[in-house]
Design an enzyme around this catalytic site. Structure first.
Site, PDB file in Angstrom:
ATOM      1  N   TRP A 103       0.830  -1.206   0.000  1.00 63.91           N
ATOM      2  CA  TRP A 103       0.000   0.000   0.000  1.00 63.91           C
ATOM      3  C   TRP A 103       0.860   1.250   0.000  1.00 63.91           C
ATOM      4  O   TRP A 103       0.530   2.243  -0.652  1.00 63.91           O
ATOM      5  CB  TRP A 103      -0.978  -0.007   1.174  1.00 63.91           C
ATOM      6  CG  TRP A 103      -1.989  -1.107   1.066  1.00 63.91           C
ATOM      7  CD1 TRP A 103      -2.146  -2.165   1.914  1.00 63.91           C
ATOM      8  CD2 TRP A 103      -2.982  -1.280   0.037  1.00 63.91           C
ATOM      9  NE1 TRP A 103      -3.164  -2.976   1.477  1.00 63.91           N
ATOM     10  CE2 TRP A 103      -3.695  -2.466   0.344  1.00 63.91           C
ATOM     11  CE3 TRP A 103      -3.338  -0.561  -1.102  1.00 63.91           C
ATOM     12  CZ2 TRP A 103      -4.737  -2.938  -0.461  1.00 63.91           C
ATOM     13  CZ3 TRP A 103      -4.383  -1.028  -1.902  1.00 63.91           C
ATOM     14  CH2 TRP A 103      -5.062  -2.209  -1.572  1.00 63.91           C
ATOM     15  N   ASP A 174      -1.834   6.660   6.133  1.00 62.34           N
ATOM     16  CA  ASP A 174      -2.871   5.741   5.670  1.00 62.34           C
ATOM     17  C   ASP A 174      -3.099   4.747   6.808  1.00 62.34           C
ATOM     18  O   ASP A 174      -2.289   3.857   7.044  1.00 62.34           O
ATOM     19  CB  ASP A 174      -2.398   5.013   4.404  1.00 62.34           C
ATOM     20  CG  ASP A 174      -3.361   3.913   3.969  1.00 62.34           C
ATOM     21  OD1 ASP A 174      -4.435   3.772   4.585  1.00 62.34           O
ATOM     22  OD2 ASP A 174      -3.026   3.182   3.010  1.00 62.34           O
ATOM     23  N   LYS A 198     -12.362  -1.868   7.043  1.00 60.18           N
ATOM     24  CA  LYS A 198     -11.619  -2.822   7.875  1.00 60.18           C
ATOM     25  C   LYS A 198     -11.989  -2.657   9.350  1.00 60.18           C
ATOM     26  O   LYS A 198     -12.430  -3.600   9.978  1.00 60.18           O
ATOM     27  CB  LYS A 198     -10.120  -2.675   7.646  1.00 60.18           C
ATOM     28  CG  LYS A 198      -9.728  -3.336   6.325  1.00 60.18           C
ATOM     29  CD  LYS A 198      -8.644  -2.641   5.562  1.00 60.18           C
ATOM     30  CE  LYS A 198      -8.477  -3.291   4.189  1.00 60.18           C
ATOM     31  NZ  LYS A 198      -7.798  -2.435   3.237  1.00 60.18           N
TER      32      LYS A 198
HETATM   33  C1  LIG Z   1      -7.284  -1.963   2.106  1.00 57.77           C
HETATM   34  C2  LIG Z   1      -6.254  -0.909   2.134  1.00 57.77           C
HETATM   35  C3  LIG Z   1      -6.183   0.093   1.170  1.00 57.77           C
HETATM   36  C4  LIG Z   1      -7.124   0.154  -0.013  1.00 57.77           C
HETATM   37  O1  LIG Z   1      -8.283   0.754   0.378  1.00 57.77           O
HETATM   38  P1  LIG Z   1      -9.481   1.039  -0.663  1.00 57.77           P
HETATM   39  O2  LIG Z   1     -10.492   1.637   0.255  1.00 57.77           O
HETATM   40  O3  LIG Z   1      -9.862  -0.274  -1.253  1.00 57.77           O
HETATM   41  O4  LIG Z   1      -8.988   1.983  -1.679  1.00 57.77           O
HETATM   42  C5  LIG Z   1      -5.222   1.064   1.307  1.00 57.77           C
HETATM   43  N1  LIG Z   1      -4.348   1.042   2.315  1.00 57.77           N
HETATM   44  C6  LIG Z   1      -4.361   0.076   3.258  1.00 57.77           C
HETATM   45  C7  LIG Z   1      -3.364   0.099   4.361  1.00 57.77           C
HETATM   46  C8  LIG Z   1      -5.318  -0.920   3.191  1.00 57.77           C
HETATM   47  O5  LIG Z   1      -5.341  -1.893   4.126  1.00 57.77           O
END
Ligand SMILES: *Cc1c(COP(=O)(O)O)cnc(C)c1O
Length: 362
Positions: A103, A174, A198
């Protein structure tokens, strides 16, 4: 309850059962209005009350002061990968990225569309099995911001605390896969964002927390929808927001508050993680793929001695009502995702399955 199984999916992921029950009612008839939550106008009083409650619950839960704006956006965390640098990374400026998994690689790739990206640290040479130590981080001279991924969903590693930032740089994070799984000092951040699916709700809504002074510092012209200020000024109601996701997040925040808030979540998440890491370590059969000191309490990644046994493990676990344990397609092995709402009993059930499976292989 009895017709549900333990879902270790990495996302969308398990939601609190109480929240799902409330949502069933709200889908039919929100708070006695005779209209379901997905059917209410986003301009009407009942939905505005929902959005206000979600924001208030979020501020209360994480201690977010008024000089931070809360935005409920769409496009997932992946949209933040470009929206953030489009907004703040000037053509002739540098942003520092801490590269700890797929990511962060993706986030850095988008930032390169706008300015210079300096990789201040990377654990790629160790297959992303660890979080870089402080002395392995080498910042550029004057980065605009430092971006990191607090939890690496695919590799099962997690920052145990925020990295320090150099000079005037602000911290961008993030936090998609560990937001609100432990207390957070938001004043250390310029921007923190997370797709909800999540830890805090369903897919389709992204929570973005932005220090308000940054809203004024956009470095280039952007379409109205891509300006954070547009959404901050209109309370995330510039266009039709993801109304159901905002409702669900509010319910999840209330559920967390009822369990001791973020400190309570951290305690519970530590207990859950310990149950699995203990079971994995005592066997001498499994390998934890994340290094000690970097291990995630959200995504527990491990392997058996062979890919064939990994496949057998996943299959037999599924048959035993333990779903979603296959590792990400890019790394193989197994991954147990045990976010906030994932129940402790599920971790106990997996621990016992881990012991039985290892014993059967001799
Ligand atoms: C799942 C995830 C993403 C992607 O997120 P989307 O909402 O599908 O764009 C980005 N960063 C991390 C750390 C993730 O776990």
């Amino acid at each position: 309850m009895s017709d549900r199984i333990f879902n270790f999916s990495a996302g969308p992921a398990t939601l609190p059962e109480e929240v799902l029950r409330d949502a069933q009612e709200a889908l039919w008839n929100l708070h006695g209005t005779g209209i379901g939550v997905m059917e209410h106008s986003h301009r009407g009083g009942p939905f505005k009350a929902v959005a206000e409650q979600t924001e208030a619950a979020c501020r209360e839960l994480a201690g977010i002061p008024d000089d931070y704006a809360l935005l409920f956006l769409q496009g997932g965390a992946s949209t933040q990968f470009f929206q953030l640098p489009a907004h703040w990374l000037a053509d002739d400026a540098t942003a520092d990225y801490l590269i700890t998994g797929s990511w962060s690689v993706k986030a850095a790739k988008e930032a390169r569309l706008y300015g210079t990206v300096h990789e201040a640290a990377s654990s790629k040479d160790r297959d992303f099995s660890v979080i870089p130590r402080t002395d392995e981080i080498h910042y550029s001279d004057a980065p605009t911001y430092v971006h990191f991924t607090s939890n690496n969903t695919i590799f099962g590693t997690q920052w145990q605390e925020e990295p320090n930032t150099p000079g005037e740089a602000w911290l961008a994070c993030d936090a998609s896969s560990d937001i609100f799984s432990r207390p957070v000092d938001i004043t250390r951040y310029g921007v923190l964002y997370a797709g909800a699916q999540k830890n805090i709700g369903p897919s389709g809504v992204t929570l973005v927390i932005v220090r308000r002074d940054l809203l004024e510092t956009r470095v280039r012209d952007l379409p109205t929808m891509l300006r954070y200020a547009t959404h901050a000024e209109q309370g995330s109601l510039y266009n039709t927001p993801p109304t159901f996701g905002i409702y669900m997040m509010g319910r999840v925040f209330a559920w967390i508050a009822g369990r001791g808030g973020l400190a309570g979540m951290e305690r519970l998440n530590r207990e859950k993680g310990q149950i699995l890491y203990n079971a994995l370590e005592t066997q001498g059969f499994y390998t934890c793929t994340a290094g000690e000191g970097s291990r995630s309490l959200m995504n527990v990644t491990f392997r058996t001695p062979s890919p064939e046994l990994d496949a057998a493990f996943v299959k037999q676990a599924e048959a035993a009502g333990l779903s979603g344990l296959k590792g990400h397609r890019s790394v193989g092995g197994m991954r147990a995702s045990i976010y906030n709402a994932f129940p402790k009993q599920g971790c106990e059930a997996l621990a016992s399955f881990l012991r039985d499976f290892a014993a059967k292989q001799g």
